[in-house]
Design a protein around this motif. Structure first.
Motif, PDB file in Angstrom:
ATOM      1  N   PRO A 223    -113.334 -33.566  57.315  1.00  0.00           N
ATOM      2  CA  PRO A 223    -114.462 -34.729  57.835  1.00  0.00           C
ATOM      3  C   PRO A 223    -115.861 -34.082  57.908  1.00  0.00           C
ATOM      4  CG  PRO A 223    -113.237 -34.112  59.810  1.00  0.00           C
ATOM      5  CD  PRO A 223    -112.548 -33.602  58.374  1.00  0.00           C
ATOM      6  N   PRO A 224    -117.112 -34.773  57.981  1.00  0.00           N
ATOM      7  CA  PRO A 224    -118.331 -34.299  57.843  1.00  0.00           C
ATOM      8  C   PRO A 224    -118.577 -33.138  59.022  1.00  0.00           C
ATOM      9  CG  PRO A 224    -118.405 -36.898  57.898  1.00  0.00           C
ATOM     10  CD  PRO A 224    -117.123 -36.379  57.861  1.00  0.00           C
ATOM     11  N   GLU A 225    -117.883 -33.339  60.247  1.00  0.00           N
ATOM     12  CA  GLU A 225    -118.202 -32.397  61.166  1.00  0.00           C
ATOM     13  C   GLU A 225    -117.957 -31.027  60.956  1.00  0.00           C
ATOM     14  OE1 GLU A 225    -114.925 -35.213  62.755  1.00  0.00           O
ATOM     15  OE2 GLU A 225    -117.070 -35.545  61.546  1.00  0.00           O
ATOM     16  N   ARG A 226    -116.855 -30.717  59.991  1.00  0.00           N
ATOM     17  CA  ARG A 226    -116.365 -29.555  59.448  1.00  0.00           C
ATOM     18  C   ARG A 226    -116.774 -29.165  58.251  1.00  0.00           C
ATOM     19  NH1 ARG A 226    -114.991 -29.278  64.323  1.00  0.00           N
ATOM     20  NH2 ARG A 226    -116.476 -27.602  63.780  1.00  0.00           N
ATOM     21  N   VAL A 227    -117.948 -29.665  57.589  1.00  0.00           N
ATOM     22  CA  VAL A 227    -118.186 -29.487  56.248  1.00  0.00           C
ATOM     23  C   VAL A 227    -118.894 -28.154  56.361  1.00  0.00           C
ATOM     24  CG1 VAL A 227    -120.182 -30.008  54.621  1.00  0.00           C
ATOM     25  CG2 VAL A 227    -118.434 -31.718  55.456  1.00  0.00           C
ATOM     26  N   VAL A 228    -119.935 -27.990  57.272  1.00  0.00           N
ATOM     27  CA  VAL A 228    -120.537 -26.522  57.485  1.00  0.00           C
ATOM     28  C   VAL A 228    -119.473 -25.447  57.255  1.00  0.00           C
ATOM     29  CG1 VAL A 228    -122.620 -27.284  58.201  1.00  0.00           C
ATOM     30  CG2 VAL A 228    -120.735 -26.764  60.162  1.00  0.00           C
TER      31      VAL A 228
END
Length: 809
Positions: A48-53
């Protein structure tokens, strides 16, 4: 903006922006023209977006100089983050990872991963230079904006803003009385302010025969019927009808579902979707009279496909117009000819996309499963837009004097090509299986030989590893590096090395060629045989080239090498049906004959009339020796110049072909052009025509767009000049072949012959012929092909026959 309670759209396609996506923030990709939300991020990164980095920190990014952890890609990174939760947890528990190399890499590069995360994490505290209220959109209807758009030529934007522009102001008369554009890059666009705007979600679902009969009656009243089919696949021979869309009037469209999925129970609401559909047989029976009625013009976009779908149900749809072909004839390769692109280009309208109703990726459904309301909006819009494009484009055909190309060449060819695709060509699967085995064995042998010469094993299929072996380990000279710092192993570089006598390089080239033939043909063709027919049904693209030549795909049967042993073996798997033979008829030296005609070289034209060996004659004329004293070597050189000159060949290119010094090759070309100065004049005239108009024309008036002809980059400009020289020749040859294909079926029928056209490949036609009709058919086909064009040089067609395609050559 989020704090103010607003939904946010970030316009940009940079993957780094995906970390910002949440319930209130989405991306809009301006290149692909689509919105990206949480599910799209998960599809790309696996998290999900919050784990992209966290994933980016592990995988790194060479483009942005983010190091990441060596040996870990996006997929592995996503797997690890999904398993351990986040980067810090993963690094803290790295010792638990079972894979030794992965464990060691993570432990050794933990700080590198943390630094990488800092590099890819966007700063959420960036200062906003203006208040939100200052960023509100303003009314675009201002004189200043209109003047700017008019000056810059943004006609489609002006049309969307309601400004009525005179679209003819940039059009001037061409020397031949046709239409010429004021600049090579300008294109006449057919916006018509009198047309009503395309409707949105105001289409009719036809689930009642009485309503269908009303639409059919309207088609008879208007004399035009735009029609489109929705099916279960892209190959008509394997597809079933799902629905049919109609449009007789601008602003109105309808959809007839006939093959959607079985009724489904909505367990949440307790309601049942009836999937109200009409029986296919009833719909076909109702449509057949109007689809075959000469008084009603049927209009489609890529109508060849719809023609085949209806033919499977006993309908011979005629007469037909095709908006894709109209666009192709008018604008050539200036732009694409898909409906979505043309709707945006000519109507300023963004159509509903296929993925909008079916989804994409793993969650994509077939069109038969699409709910009827969404299916109706999508399918009916296609028919209405097709009718709209027809109104815009058809008027340009006469205005721009392109009727000879459209009405005499492209339009009559539609049913011919459609029937060829439906017929298909028979394949011997056993022969292909044996060839796949033989090619696999030979690949293994080549790999062993290559490893032996390299001094050790490596992946021969890896360009990167090949580059390291050849240029780093073996120290071969002449290599070039790509932007990524790796050695280039492009074909031209390897061919130069092979010509210098490096045996390992030639074997690598042989390996690549054989591997490509195996994967593309001997393996893939086995899967592409239709079990119902035992045949392969290729698709011929009528708008796929700049010169009018047909292109082939699924499978591509035009790239099988003809002069190699492997290519001949593949062609041997294309066989005739029982009691039949394959007949191959191809034009001899057609582009060379056309060069003599279009350039007006009387000496060459007379040689063709007298059936003189054209290459020997050229050698005699250029090298100043009697015809009977021309040696095989001089003839070979003359042949290379004859064929090379019509492709605008350079001295360097000719030297490479002949294996001689570039200075000698330049001298050959100089002598040739001095003897046949008409060729030189033709070449300069075509380059000037391209510079002036942005295109050149074939003998029949087809426009071949020449991009970059006025480029300041020398390489691009010289490439464009070569295209300008050859395109009229190749395009005229394509036009002549198409004219022959149009005449053949009627000629065969009139003679009572049962041959069927199977394939068209460059200058060749392949037919399946009853054995007892071979001689008569061969004579007839050669006669039609040789007599189809009334030009100043005779056309010659050579015929061969056999039980397979290889034997027919």
């Amino acid at each position: 903006a989020k704090k103010a309670g607003k939904k946010v759209t970030i316009v940009g396609s940079d993957k780094d922006l995906m970390q910002l996506v949440d319930d209130d923030v989405r991306l809009y990709d301006p290149i692909k023209g689509k919105y990206l939300g949480r599910e799209d991020v998960i599809e790309k990164f696996g998290v999900p977006p919050e784990r992209v980095v966290d994933v980016q920190a592990l995988a790194g990014d060479s483009t942005d100089n983010v190091p990441g952890v060596p040996g870990i890609g996006v997929k592995t990174a996503a797997q690890l983050i999904n398993e351990y939760g986040d980067l810090e947890t993963l690094l803290a528990r790295a010792g638990e990872i079972k894979q030794e190399k992965r464990r060691e890499k993570l432990i050794e590069n933990a700080e590198l991963a943390r630094i990488s995360k800092k590099l890819v994490t966007l700063d959420p505290q960036a200062q906003v230079p203006l208040a939100l209220d200052a960023l509100r959109a303003h009314d675009p209807h201002t004189p200043e904006l209109a003047a700017f758009l008019r000056e810059q030529g943004f006609k489609s934007v002006l049309a969307r803003l309601g400004h009525k522009e005179d679209i003819s102001q940039n059009v001037a008369s061409a020397p031949d009385g046709g239409m010429a554009f004021s600049t090579p890059d300008a294109r006449l666009r057919g916006h018509d302010d009198n047309l009503p705007p395309p409707p949105r979600n105001k289409y009719t679902l036809i689930d009642d025969m009485a309503v269908l009969k009303q639409w059919i009656a309207r088609a008879y009243e208007t004399g035009t019927l735009a029609i489109d089919t929705e099916t279960t696949g892209l190959t008509p021979a394997k597809a079933d009808l799902v629905g049919i869309s109609l449009s007789c009037d601008l602003g109105a469209g309808a959809y007839i579902p006939v093959g959607h999925a079985s009724p489904q129970q909505d367990f949440l609401s307790g309601e049942r979707d009836d999937m109200r559909q009409l029986p296919l047989k009833d719909v076909i029976a109702a449509l057949k009279p109007v689809l075959e009625d000469d008084s009603v013009l049927k209009i489609g976009h890529n109508v060849k496909y719809d023609w085949q779908m209806f033919a499977q149900h006993g309908i011979h749809m005629a007469p037909c117009d095709d908006t894709m072909l109209l666009s192709y004839v008018l604008d050539g390769a200036a732009h694409g000819h898909g409906m979505d692109e043309l709707a945006q280009l000519h109507c300023g309208h963004a159509t509903i996309k296929y993925e909008d109703v079916t989804g994409k990726g793993k969650s994509q459904i077939g069109f038969a499963e699409v709910p009827l309301d969404k299916a109706t909006d999508y399918a009916a819009e296609d028919a209405e837009i097709t009718l709209r494009l027809w109104h815009i484009l058809k008027s340009r055909i006469a205005r721009e004097r392109m009727s000879a190309v459209y009405e005499d060449i492209e339009r009559p060819l539609i049913p011919i090509i459609a029937q060829m695709e439906m017929t298909g060509v028979k394949i011997d699967p056993d022969a292909l299986r044996k060839l796949s085995y033989e090619f696999a064995r030979r690949l293994a042998e080549l790999e062993t030989e290559i490893h032996r010469e390299a001094g050790g094993p490596f992946n021969v299929a890896s360009p990167k590893q090949v580059g390291v072996v050849l240029f780093d380990q073996m120290g071969l000279q002449g290599g070039k590096k790509t932007k990524t710092g790796d050695w280039s192993t492009a074909a031209d570089i390897l061919e130069d090395l092979a010509a210098q006598g490096y045996g390992i390089v030639q074997k690598i080239l042989d390996y690549r060629q054989l591997a490509k033939l195996k994967s593309t043909y001997t393996d893939a063709l086995q899967e592409q045989i239709n079990p119902k027919t035992g045949r392969v049904h290729t698709s011929f693209h009528m708008t796929g080239t700049n010169t009018g030549r047909l292109a082939s795909s699924d499978p591509n049967l035009q790239n099988i090498p003809i002069r190699t042993e492997e290519g001949r073996k593949i062609r041997a798997a294309f066989v005739a049906d029982k009691g039949h033979v394959l007949l191959s008829v191809d034009y001899s030296q057609v582009e060379l004959r056309l060069a003599a005609e279009l350039a007006g070289v009387e000496a060459l034209k007379q040689a063709f009339r007298d059936h003189v060996d054209i290459h020997a004659l050229t050698a005699s004329q250029v090298f100043g020796v009697p015809l009977d004293k021309v040696t095989p070597e001089l003839r070979r050189q003359a042949k290379a110049v004859n064929f090379g000159i019509i492709y605008g060949i350079s001295g360097w290119g000719l030297a490479k072909q002949l294996g001689c010094d570039p200075a000698d090759a330049n001298d050959f070309i100089r002598r040739y052009l001095a003897r046949f100065n008409e060729i030189q004049n033709y070449m300069e005239a075509k380059k000037e025509e391209a510079r002036k108009n942005g295109f050149v024309r074939t003998l029949y008036g087809r426009k071949c767009v020449i991009a970059n002809i006025n480029s300041k980059t020398q390489g691009w400009r010289m490439g464009a000049e070569r295209q300008a020289i050859n395109a009229p020749l190749q395009g005229t040859a394509a036009d002549i072949m198409k004219k022959a294909m149009i005449k053949l079926p009627r000629a065969l029928e009139k003679a009572g012959l049962r041959a069927k056209i199977l394939l068209q490949v460059h200058d060749e036609l392949l037919l399946e012929v009853p054995e007892n009709e071979l001689a008569a058919t061969s004579d007839l086909v050669r006669g039609v092909m040789q007599g189809v064009a009334d030009i100043g040089v005779p056309l010659e067609a050579e015929a061969g026959s056999g039980s397979s395609w290889a034997a027919a050559h």
